[in-house]
Enzyme design. Sequence first.
Site, short mmCIF file in Angstrom:
data_model
loop_
_atom_site.label_atom_id
_atom_site.label_comp_id
_atom_site.label_asym_id
_atom_site.label_seq_id
_atom_site.Cartn_x
_atom_site.Cartn_y
_atom_site.Cartn_z
N ASP A 137 21.77 28.13 17.34
CA ASP A 137 22.65 28.36 16.20
C ASP A 137 22.29 29.74 15.65
OD1 ASP A 137 23.95 28.57 13.82
OD2 ASP A 137 23.34 26.62 13.03
N LYS A 160 29.25 34.24 10.12
CA LYS A 160 28.81 35.28 9.20
C LYS A 160 29.19 36.69 9.70
CE LYS A 160 25.84 32.12 6.87
NZ LYS A 160 24.83 31.13 7.15
N TYR A 177 19.17 24.50 9.04
CA TYR A 177 20.50 24.16 8.53
C TYR A 177 21.53 24.55 9.57
CZ TYR A 177 24.59 24.11 5.43
OH TYR A 177 25.80 23.86 4.83
C1 PLP Z 1 25.40 29.62 7.28
C2 PLP Z 1 24.96 28.81 8.42
C3 PLP Z 1 25.74 27.78 8.96
C4 PLP Z 1 27.00 27.31 8.30
O1 PLP Z 1 28.00 28.27 8.27
P1 PLP Z 1 29.20 28.08 7.23
O2 PLP Z 1 30.11 29.22 7.56
O3 PLP Z 1 28.59 28.13 5.88
O4 PLP Z 1 29.83 26.76 7.52
C5 PLP Z 1 25.32 27.16 10.10
N1 PLP Z 1 24.16 27.51 10.69
C6 PLP Z 1 23.37 28.49 10.20
C7 PLP Z 1 22.12 28.84 10.93
C8 PLP Z 1 23.73 29.16 9.04
O5 PLP Z 1 22.92 30.09 8.55
#
Ligand code: PLP
Length: 466
Positions: free
Chosen positions: A275, A303, A181
């Site tokens: 990511d 995060k 994701y």
């Molecule tokens: C949470 C997450 C996102 C998206 O971040 P948001 O702040 O929810 O838009 C993208 N990549 C990874 C790996 C994530 O865990």
Amino acid sequence: MPTPPPTSPTSSPSSSSTPPSSTPASTLPAASDAPVVPRYARSEAAFAQASQVLPGGVNSPVRAYQSVGRNPIFIARGHGSRVTDIDDHEYIDYVGSYGPLILGHAAETVVAAVHKAMARGASFGMPTEAETALARMVVDAVASIDVVRFVNSGTEAVMSTIRLARAATGKPRIIKCVGCYHGHTDALLVQAGSGATTLGVPSSPGVPDSITQHTALVPFNDLAAVEAVFAQHDDVAAMVIEPIAGNMGTIPPAEGYLQGLRELCDKHGALLVFDEVMTGFRVAYGCAQALYGVTPDLTCLGKIVGGGMPCAAYGGREDLMRQVAPDGPMYQAGTLSGNPVAMAAGLATLEALADSDQAVYARLEKQAARLETGLTEAAEASGVPLAVQRVGSMICPFFTDKPVRNYEDAISCDTQAFAAFFRKMLDLGIVLPPSQFETWFVSREHDDVAIDQTVSAAREALAELA
Ligand SMILES: *Cc1c(COP(=O)(O)O)cnc(C)c1O
């Protein structure tokens, strides 16, 4: 968060979940199909109210608890490893706001920093020194990042990084792993089902094929599939990957996988994008790239870097990042980017993590290992097949008897068993992410008491399942 379960529990519509209101019930969306539980009466009422004015009663889909067959609890407050719902039940929490709260809820230093920043003004649209201070900490912490740009969400960080990768290489194609994701940005909102080089099919209406046709899908932990994409296409801008897959449960990279990706990208003139929105500052202060010794060209953070405030970032090699406006032509902007209150929360959080020989990470490892051992032993005692997978304080018990290495393995898990386990754990005072395909987060505040209480609840829940 991303991957809808292959099956969702069905139950008959219940009129008791219809929101109380003067509006005729027939015109209102049903709050959910789940039966109302008296023990959670205030949360049930709050959810009914919320469902009148918010899609599904929530602002992010997984919070609606649909895949675990009940309605969500509403939270009043959190402290340390615990949250309290509006019916006044206390829970040991493993959601951790889906990752940011590595220091636990309402960490004193973060709260104080936010108060102080807020009192000076919420936002200016002019530079503040806090932005440089947090950028300096990120650059010092993450070896591959020379220059960094702050944004407001992980989605925005990944979206901007893809634009930069395409701008820098002059190529359109992105390779992504099935089940990873990367936020809800159009180009990566693609799921798969099939083979390695299948062209992306959008997983949501509203995303045109013309956007996802540039997205190639490969299974996680499969180097040959990536090689096959490169063999077939010479227009690959970047491979984007979660170095530890955390959005289909917790799946570590196979030995040599990330190194292999680095070599393939170099060989074919593509960029390697990590990511690390979830893994950044979570598995090590230097992020997953430090843990595995692989250097990406660009990195997405989020995060933890915002300490619980809306904040994320992307950064990397100087020559690439200087292409971002106003140094270069790749346009990207944000009214609240680098927001002083978010910067303060991020700074307070990173300061606690940078402190003294990685003491927080040593503690996280110890506590999460205690949880891993406890869950594994509880499963063995009950006879329920459970594969507990963990990297540092990211952990996921998969309801299966095999190791989970990719999305296909993950979706073969017993999601009904997970749902039953989730509901029982909630009743026993443990709140988990409401999906088999989510990572649980252990925080600095999860002490032995919290872990042992969790394990004994798991023992009871698993015994009931057996
Ligand atoms: C949470 C997450 C996102 C998206 O971040 P948001 O702040 O929810 O838009 C993208 N990549 C990874 C790996 C994530 O865990």
